[in-house]
Write an enzyme that holds these catalytic residues in place. Structure first.
Site, PDB file in Angstrom:
ATOM      1  N   ARG A 174     -11.554  -3.866 -12.674  1.00  0.00           N
ATOM      2  CA  ARG A 174     -12.350  -3.182 -11.636  1.00  0.00           C
ATOM      3  C   ARG A 174     -12.244  -1.684 -11.866  1.00  0.00           C
ATOM      4  NH1 ARG A 174      -7.990  -5.352  -9.304  1.00  0.00           N
ATOM      5  NH2 ARG A 174      -6.274  -3.913  -8.932  1.00  0.00           N
ATOM      6  N   ASP A 204      -3.243   5.611 -18.942  1.00  0.00           N
ATOM      7  CA  ASP A 204      -2.562   6.918 -18.952  1.00  0.00           C
ATOM      8  C   ASP A 204      -1.100   6.799 -18.521  1.00  0.00           C
ATOM      9  OD1 ASP A 204      -3.196   6.326 -16.314  1.00  0.00           O
ATOM     10  OD2 ASP A 204      -3.735   8.366 -15.766  1.00  0.00           O
ATOM     11  N   SER A 246      -8.003   4.785 -18.025  1.00  0.00           N
ATOM     12  CA  SER A 246      -7.047   4.669 -16.924  1.00  0.00           C
ATOM     13  C   SER A 246      -7.569   3.855 -15.746  1.00  0.00           C
ATOM     14  CB  SER A 246      -6.638   6.066 -16.477  1.00  0.00           C
ATOM     15  OG  SER A 246      -6.119   6.731 -17.592  1.00  0.00           O
TER      16      SER A 246
END
Length: 500
Positions: free
Chosen positions: A195, A233, A180
């Site tokens: 990132r 997610d 996620s």
């Protein structure tokens, strides 16, 4: 010890004795606490800072829509609008055993999901705690830990009483890996980490294919697993919620981080024109909208407290939207206001306040408790300040803290509504209406959050805002991940776009 700039401190005398000192003026000697009138005056200032008018919300929605469009047209935009290579909606008839591994913000979770068709499923799961050290460690160590947990889970759930494997020789279990954090994907089983978010800072991973790193750990531990899909997610939440209720068109997460996903027509995703995918198809888009208004800071109403949160974070300038609405930051915003009032000599005069000086020590869960305190004397708030911070409060101060928590919580919900409204407006869902599957600790546990999102939608759209309803989402990172693994297996077995 240097005298504290906040309220009080102590100095060591030449004799070795310690003497307590209090920094307060003579007039305040009989009144160490702020009065009701003082607190009401301060509250008015914060009301003007943290209140979002419907007009301002509509301006944010328009800017948000522009950012979403830009992200679909060109790669590497501020809101990256990541194509997920999840094609279309589930049929509801997907079936079989699938594994899901979910690397979340606080836990690692391994699930065995048995899809039974007709929108039904069964699930077995185990959670493993992630330490703060693991969140900052080497990438290979993190993925080895994931593989170790997966091995433990498979050994527990796929062996008989004598310790023999229940899997056929050579059988591989399809796995959906829920990761996620923002990744660039050019196919469903690969993903280059853009990132880290949610306070993670794992070394030697940004810019690398995290799916490949995890695959190497799976091979190292010789696990009977085939990683079929790397998913976010939020994308999983979209698919799982639609599997159970096909009226769901959008999924949102409001927790440690924040994000949204929805189903887009391939013809509108200009940046993947060269992949040879039919314009008639649809593909789920992972918005990664926590980055909205990052770097330029042109559209969101940031206060000086938000700017301090941003500048002292591990990613200054980035995730601007997330820093105003996610559960990771709301408590810190409130703590900064309290510290400013301590500095100004308004709060906790003559008391030791050093415990409040540590960043992030004031958890967003405290705001939830403060807002939901049912007692006239606000006893829960007394408990928070005496137990965790060793300071005493007056009723006027406690009422102020609760009102401040409500302002910060309400702003977060109304900004969240702006994001939902941008997708609804872009896709033309307003007239027909749709469900928005919502998940995350803020949505599920923060009192009144869902109602405030709903109020925000009505402020943006008028009465038609009632056509858009948020509902508790299905488990995206477990069940959704497994359904996507199943959909991907069916698609690839049929030879449809096997290269993605």
């Amino acid at each position: 010890m240097v005298a504290s700039r906040r309220g009080s401190g102590s100095i060591t005398l030449p004799t070795g004795q310690t003497m307590a000192i209090h920094t307060r003026t003579h007039e305040e000697e009989d009144l160490p606490h702020a009065t009701k009138k003082t607190m009401a005056d301060h509250l008015r200032k914060y009301e003007s800072l943290f209140t979002l008018t419907p007009q301002r919300m509509r301006m944010i929605v328009e800017a948000f829509k522009d950012s979403l469009e830009l992200g679909l047209q060109k790669p590497k935009q501020v809101v990256p609008m990541i194509p997920t290579f999840v094609f279309g909606w589930p049929t509801g008839q997907e079936s079989g055993d699938f594994l899901a591994l979910d690397l979340g913000g606080t836990n690692l979770r391994v699930c065995l999901v048995t899809l039974q068709g007709e929108g039904k499923f069964e699930m077995t799961q185990t959670k493993y705690r992630l330490t703060e050290e693991q969140k900052q460690d080497e990438g290979t160590k993190l993925f080895d830990f994931c593989a170790e947990c997966l091995k433990t889970f498979i050994d527990t759930n796929f062996t008989d009483e004598d310790g023999n494997s229940l899997l056929k020789p050579g059988e591989l279990l399809p796995l959906g890996f829920t990761f996620s954090y923002p990744c660039y994907q050019t196919r469903i089983d690969h993903g280059e980490l853009i990132r880290w978010t949610k306070g993670f800072g794992v070394k030697n991973t940004e810019g690398r294919d995290v799916a490949e790193m995890f695959r190497q750990s799976i091979e190292k531990y010789e696990l009977p697993v085939q990683m079929t899909a790397l998913i976010n997610d939020t994308t999983g939440t979209l698919i799982a919620s639609h599997y159970v209720n096909p009226k769901t068109k959008i999924a949102v997460i409001f927790g440690t981080g924040c994000n949204a996903a929805y189903m887009e027509d391939v013809k509108n995703i200009e940046k993947i024109n060269d992949l040879g995918i039919s314009e008639k198809d649809q593909m789920a888009i992972n918005c990664e909208w926590g980055a909205f208004d990052s770097f330029e800071h042109e559209h969101l109403p940031r206060t000086k407290y938000d700017i301090i949160v941003d500048e002292t974070s591990n990613k200054p300038g980035e995730q601007a939207f997330e820093k105003l609405i996610s559960g990771r930051y709301l408590g810190e915003i409130l703590r900064l206001v309290i510290c400013e009032l301590i500095d100004e000599g308004v709060l906790f005069l003559g008391q030791e306040t050093y415990k409040l000086e540590t960043p992030y020590v004031f958890e967003t869960a405290f705001l939830s408790l403060m807002e939901s305190d049912p007692t006239d004397e606000l006893l829960m708030i007394i408990g928070i300040f005496t137990h965790f911070f060793a300071v005493e409060t007056t009723l006027a101060e406690r009422q102020f803290f609760r009102a401040l928590a409500m302002l910060i919580g309400r702003r977060a919900a109304r900004l969240s509504a702006c994001g939902i409204a941008a997708i609804v407006g872009k896709m033309g869902y307003l007239d027909e209406g749709c469900l928005v599957g919502a998940d995350g600790s803020l949505y599920n546990k923060y009192p009144g959050f869902a109602d405030r999102v709903h109020e925000g939608l009505i402020d943006v759209f008028g009465e038609k805002g009632n056509n858009i309803k948020t509902v508790h989402a299905e488990d995206g990172s477990g069940v959704g991940s497994a359904i996507i693994a199943a959909m991907t297996k069916v698609r690839r077995d049929a030879g449809l776009y096997p290269n993605v």
